[in-house]
Design a protein around this motif. Structure first.
Motif, PDB file in Angstrom:
ATOM      1  N   ALA A   1       1.024  -1.282   0.048  1.00  0.00           N
ATOM      2  CA  ALA A   1       0.144  -0.008  -0.123  1.00  0.00           C
ATOM      3  C   ALA A   1       0.802   1.217   0.117  1.00  0.00           C
ATOM      4  CB  ALA A   1      -0.848  -0.035   1.239  1.00  0.00           C
ATOM      5  N   VAL A   2       0.251   2.265  -0.540  1.00  0.00           N
ATOM      6  CA  VAL A   2       1.082   3.455  -0.639  1.00  0.00           C
ATOM      7  C   VAL A   2       0.692   4.505   0.227  1.00  0.00           C
ATOM      8  CG1 VAL A   2       1.800   5.299  -2.147  1.00  0.00           C
ATOM      9  CG2 VAL A   2       1.537   3.032  -3.023  1.00  0.00           C
ATOM     10  N   VAL A   3       1.332   5.124   1.055  1.00  0.00           N
ATOM     11  CA  VAL A   3       0.935   6.121   2.258  1.00  0.00           C
ATOM     12  C   VAL A   3       1.620   7.325   1.726  1.00  0.00           C
ATOM     13  CG1 VAL A   3       1.062   6.851   4.539  1.00  0.00           C
ATOM     14  CG2 VAL A   3       0.547   4.509   3.982  1.00  0.00           C
ATOM     15  N   GLY A   4       0.890   8.578   1.801  1.00  0.00           N
ATOM     16  CA  GLY A   4       1.394   9.876   1.668  1.00  0.00           C
ATOM     17  C   GLY A   4       1.442  10.730   2.863  1.00  0.00           C
ATOM     18  N   VAL A   5       2.621  11.293   2.969  1.00  0.00           N
ATOM     19  CA  VAL A   5       2.664  12.336   4.225  1.00  0.00           C
ATOM     20  C   VAL A   5       3.009  13.604   3.780  1.00  0.00           C
ATOM     21  CG1 VAL A   5       4.077  12.715   6.102  1.00  0.00           C
ATOM     22  CG2 VAL A   5       4.037  10.208   5.725  1.00  0.00           C
ATOM     23  N   VAL A   6       1.954  14.717   3.939  1.00  0.00           N
ATOM     24  CA  VAL A   6       1.935  15.881   3.495  1.00  0.00           C
ATOM     25  C   VAL A   6       2.699  16.755   4.635  1.00  0.00           C
ATOM     26  CG1 VAL A   6       0.574  17.836   2.950  1.00  0.00           C
ATOM     27  CG2 VAL A   6       0.017  15.606   2.192  1.00  0.00           C
ATOM     28  N   GLY A   7       3.886  17.448   4.438  1.00  0.00           N
ATOM     29  CA  GLY A   7       4.474  18.297   5.269  1.00  0.00           C
ATOM     30  C   GLY A   7       5.690  17.408   5.860  1.00  0.00           C
ATOM     31  N   LEU A   8       7.040  17.785   5.349  1.00  0.00           N
ATOM     32  CA  LEU A   8       8.084  16.732   5.907  1.00  0.00           C
ATOM     33  C   LEU A   8       9.012  17.668   6.689  1.00  0.00           C
ATOM     34  CD1 LEU A   8       8.637  15.304   2.311  1.00  0.00           C
ATOM     35  CD2 LEU A   8       7.295  14.316   4.188  1.00  0.00           C
ATOM     36  N   GLY A   9       8.430  18.168   7.713  1.00  0.00           N
ATOM     37  CA  GLY A   9       9.138  19.001   8.900  1.00  0.00           C
ATOM     38  C   GLY A   9       9.296  17.879  10.164  1.00  0.00           C
ATOM     39  N   TYR A  10       9.270  18.533  11.296  1.00  0.00           N
ATOM     40  CA  TYR A  10       9.991  17.694  12.476  1.00  0.00           C
ATOM     41  C   TYR A  10       8.868  16.643  13.015  1.00  0.00           C
ATOM     42  CZ  TYR A  10       7.005  20.611  15.606  1.00  0.00           C
ATOM     43  OH  TYR A  10       5.957  21.050  16.396  1.00  0.00           O
ATOM     44  N   VAL A  11       7.505  16.868  12.209  1.00  0.00           N
ATOM     45  CA  VAL A  11       6.525  15.856  12.456  1.00  0.00           C
ATOM     46  C   VAL A  11       6.396  14.727  11.193  1.00  0.00           C
ATOM     47  CG1 VAL A  11       4.105  15.422  12.909  1.00  0.00           C
ATOM     48  CG2 VAL A  11       5.093  17.360  13.996  1.00  0.00           C
ATOM     49  N   GLY A  12       6.325  15.474  10.001  1.00  0.00           N
ATOM     50  CA  GLY A  12       5.994  14.713   8.938  1.00  0.00           C
ATOM     51  C   GLY A  12       7.023  13.713   8.628  1.00  0.00           C
ATOM     52  N   ALA A  77      -3.488   6.179   1.732  1.00  0.00           N
ATOM     53  CA  ALA A  77      -3.872   6.915   2.767  1.00  0.00           C
ATOM     54  C   ALA A  77      -2.775   8.089   2.869  1.00  0.00           C
ATOM     55  CB  ALA A  77      -3.239   5.997   4.202  1.00  0.00           C
ATOM     56  N   ILE A  78      -3.364   9.269   3.549  1.00  0.00           N
ATOM     57  CA  ILE A  78      -2.600  10.417   3.470  1.00  0.00           C
ATOM     58  C   ILE A  78      -2.639  11.012   4.932  1.00  0.00           C
ATOM     59  CG2 ILE A  78      -2.411  12.804   2.768  1.00  0.00           C
ATOM     60  CD1 ILE A  78      -3.803  12.147   0.063  1.00  0.00           C
ATOM     61  N   SER A  79      -1.482  11.277   5.436  1.00  0.00           N
ATOM     62  CA  SER A  79      -1.319  11.850   6.912  1.00  0.00           C
ATOM     63  C   SER A  79      -0.923  13.373   6.624  1.00  0.00           C
ATOM     64  CB  SER A  79      -0.339  11.130   7.811  1.00  0.00           C
ATOM     65  OG  SER A  79      -0.861   9.868   8.006  1.00  0.00           O
ATOM     66  N   ILE A  80      -1.567  14.326   7.337  1.00  0.00           N
ATOM     67  CA  ILE A  80      -1.094  15.744   7.101  1.00  0.00           C
ATOM     68  C   ILE A  80      -0.536  16.170   8.340  1.00  0.00           C
ATOM     69  CG2 ILE A  80      -2.193  18.020   6.442  1.00  0.00           C
ATOM     70  CD1 ILE A  80      -4.808  16.465   5.660  1.00  0.00           C
ATOM     71  N   ALA A  81       0.548  16.852   8.180  1.00  0.00           N
ATOM     72  CA  ALA A  81       1.439  17.364   9.196  1.00  0.00           C
ATOM     73  C   ALA A  81       2.193  18.572   8.723  1.00  0.00           C
ATOM     74  CB  ALA A  81       2.601  16.517   9.755  1.00  0.00           C
ATOM     75  N   VAL A  82       1.199  19.766   8.517  1.00  0.00           N
ATOM     76  CA  VAL A  82       1.585  20.852   8.053  1.00  0.00           C
ATOM     77  C   VAL A  82       1.492  22.071   9.175  1.00  0.00           C
ATOM     78  CG1 VAL A  82       1.035  20.715   5.362  1.00  0.00           C
ATOM     79  CG2 VAL A  82      -0.730  21.470   7.028  1.00  0.00           C
ATOM     80  N   PRO A  83       2.288  23.161   8.976  1.00  0.00           N
ATOM     81  CA  PRO A  83       2.104  24.098  10.127  1.00  0.00           C
ATOM     82  C   PRO A  83       0.542  24.462  10.584  1.00  0.00           C
ATOM     83  CG  PRO A  83       3.972  24.567   8.709  1.00  0.00           C
ATOM     84  CD  PRO A  83       3.000  23.620   7.952  1.00  0.00           C
ATOM     85  N   THR A  84       0.251  25.025  11.439  1.00  0.00           N
ATOM     86  CA  THR A  84      -0.769  25.817  11.756  1.00  0.00           C
ATOM     87  C   THR A  84      -0.222  26.832  12.861  1.00  0.00           C
ATOM     88  OG1 THR A  84      -1.189  24.176  13.511  1.00  0.00           O
ATOM     89  CG2 THR A  84      -2.499  24.052  11.615  1.00  0.00           C
ATOM     90  N   PRO A  85       0.217  27.818  12.321  1.00  0.00           N
ATOM     91  CA  PRO A  85       0.826  28.829  13.137  1.00  0.00           C
ATOM     92  C   PRO A  85      -0.432  29.903  13.467  1.00  0.00           C
ATOM     93  CG  PRO A  85       1.204  29.619  10.625  1.00  0.00           C
ATOM     94  CD  PRO A  85       0.405  28.039  10.850  1.00  0.00           C
ATOM     95  N   LEU A  86      -0.077  30.765  14.286  1.00  0.00           N
ATOM     96  CA  LEU A  86      -1.271  31.809  14.801  1.00  0.00           C
ATOM     97  C   LEU A  86      -0.777  33.128  13.621  1.00  0.00           C
ATOM     98  CD1 LEU A  86      -1.469  31.733  18.739  1.00  0.00           C
ATOM     99  CD2 LEU A  86      -2.851  30.806  17.092  1.00  0.00           C
TER     100      LEU A  86
END
Ligand code: SAJ
Length: 426
Positions: A1-12, A77-86
């Motif tokens: 299976a193929v998994v997508g991870v969106v946002g390749l920072g300290y979480v992704g 599947a896709i996991s999203i780990a992009v920034p949510t700043p203020l």
């Protein structure tokens, strides 16, 4: 299976590595072509992810990075780990999440699992992701499965990593919880299902608001001790001997970082839209934000005791990262301390072994070397971050007066410097 991870920072990136190690083919999607190219070369830009680990997965054909949105269509599947700043007005800036949600609406197909990980206000998953997937003609819980699972990545933590930190996960429907949990159980030791995405979104906010509020409490206790002439460190250390029902937090010059100062504001903001004004959160934030001013007042009094004004004095700030032994400056209270001192006319220099230079508002600031000369020429030294790498005995042996906001020098051999603690005991 193929998994997508969106946002390749300290979480992704760590998450992408865990999926790859579990045997999935992973497509890492990031808008930064620089990051994409660096990862595909088998390098790493994240301190906790060794380049060798990235290279191994790239060479094994289990990980590829791309800035091409269409690659998301290949993912099961896709996991999203992009920034949510203020934003500047301390409101959630959902631009990154919305951009990904729109991309997923364009690329979604039946059978996909979509998991949002970015810290956000309760309701985001249901309000921003579900409608877009339905607009793509998919029925959530049948054709597509949607969940929220908060990240608990603690950069630099030697003990807890993505795989061995329990992962909370809440889905839009029971089938969503089931499918998304199974996906995460393939690469994370413990998955903790909860009944809705709102519950999972709130779990994350509770965890970090708990810290912000308790730090606010001990900061207020420091102010109280200062007015009563009691040593706050003695009080906290003695309270911490209670073997049950107490948890130690330490006062300081304020709070920084990418989570603790920000996360409570997601909750406060959401509740305001429902005409409920949160109180603990707002009060703690008020106290934490007032600590830089409290520290600068202590510096002013210390200078006045030497018959000097802040205006025209040289103040050396020691340690400016947002917490000890790291190089991260995000939301660091040291920035407020230095700005407030400059506003009062002080000449401000800093030394931080982890932060030789930093950029702020288009300007590059350079630290000074920690020499006897620098310490002697400072009219006051203020300890903002107590890095282990700083020789604190050397500091007190050469400085004139040291304002110690972190209890870094109280137990050292008495020396030339006059020490002004965060709460002055009489
Ligand atoms: N701080 C205090 N007093 C304390 C604890 C912290 O003044 O008792 C200050 C720190 O100096 C810093 C800020 O608060 O400026 C935040 O410190 P932190 O220890 O909470 O460190 P963070 O921001 O790296 O928080 C992360 C969080 N991890 C996640 O969000 C996954 C937090 O939940 C962790 O508990 C924390 O790391 C940790 O324990 O290291």
């Amino acid at each position: 299976a193929v998994v997508g991870v969106v946002g390749l920072g300290y979480v992704g990136l760590p998450l992408a590595m865990e999926f790859a190690k579990a045997g999935f083919t992973v497509i890492g999607y990031d808008v930064s072509q620089r990051v994409v190219d660096l990862l595909n070369r088998g390098d790493s830009h994240i301190q906790d992810v060794p380049a060798a680990e990235v290279k191994a997965q790239v060479d094994a054909g289990r990980f590829v990075a791309s800035a091409e949105e269409a690659r998301l269509r290949e993912c099961d599947a896709i996991s999203i780990a992009v920034p949510t700043p203020l934003s500047k007005t301390r409101d959630p800036d959902m631009a990154f999440v919305l951009a990904v949600a729109d991309a997923i609406q364009r690329q979604a197909r039946p059978g996909m699992v979509v998991v949002l990980e970015s810290t956000t206000y309760p309701g985001t998953t249901r309000e921003l992701l579900q409608p877009r997937l339905e607009a793509a003609g998919l029925t959530v819980g049948e054709d597509v499965f949607v969940a929220f699972s908060p990240e608990r990545v603690d950069p630099g933590n030697a003990k807890y990593h993505t795989k061995n930190t329990p992962k909370v996960l809440g889905g839009i429907t029971p089938a969503c919880v089931e499918v998304a949990s199974r996906l995460y159980e393939s690469c994370i030791d413990t998955v903790v299902p909860v009944s809705s995405p709102e519950a999972a979104e709130l779990v994350k906010l509770l965890e970090n608001t708990f810290r912000a509020v308790n730090i606010g409490l001990v900061n207020e206790i420091a102010i109280v001790c200062d007015k009563l002439g009691v040593d706050v460190w003695e009080v906290i250390d003695a309270a911490a001997t209670k073997p049950f029902g107490f948890m130690k937090f330490t006062p300081g010059p304020g709070i920084g970082g990418h989570c603790i100062p920000l996360d409570p504001h997601y909750l406060a903001w959401k509740m305001r839209t429902l005409n409920y004004k949160t109180r603990f959160i707002d009060l703690a934030s008020e106290i934490n934000s007032s600590m830089p001013d409290f520290v600068v007042e202590k510096v002013a009094h210390a200078l006045n005791d030497d018959r000097k004004a802040v205006k025209g004095s040289r103040v050396l700030v020691l340690g400016i990262a947002y917490k000890r032994d790291i190089d991260d400056m995000r939301e660091s209270p040291a920035l407020d301390v230095m700005r407030l001192l400059e506003q009062r006319g002080a000449e401000v220099a800093y030394h931080d072994p982890h932060v030789p230079t930093f950029r702020e508002e288009g300007q590059t600031h350079h630290g000074v070397e920690l020499t006897a000369e620098e310490l002697r020429r400072a009219d006051a030294v203020v300890i903002v971050t107590d890095h282990k790498a700083i020789d604190w005995q050397f500091v007190v042996d050469h400085a004139g007066v040291v304002v110690d906001t972190r209890n870094a020098v109280a137990k050292l051999r008495p020396s030339r410097a006059r020490i002004v603690p965060l709460s002055t005991s009489r």
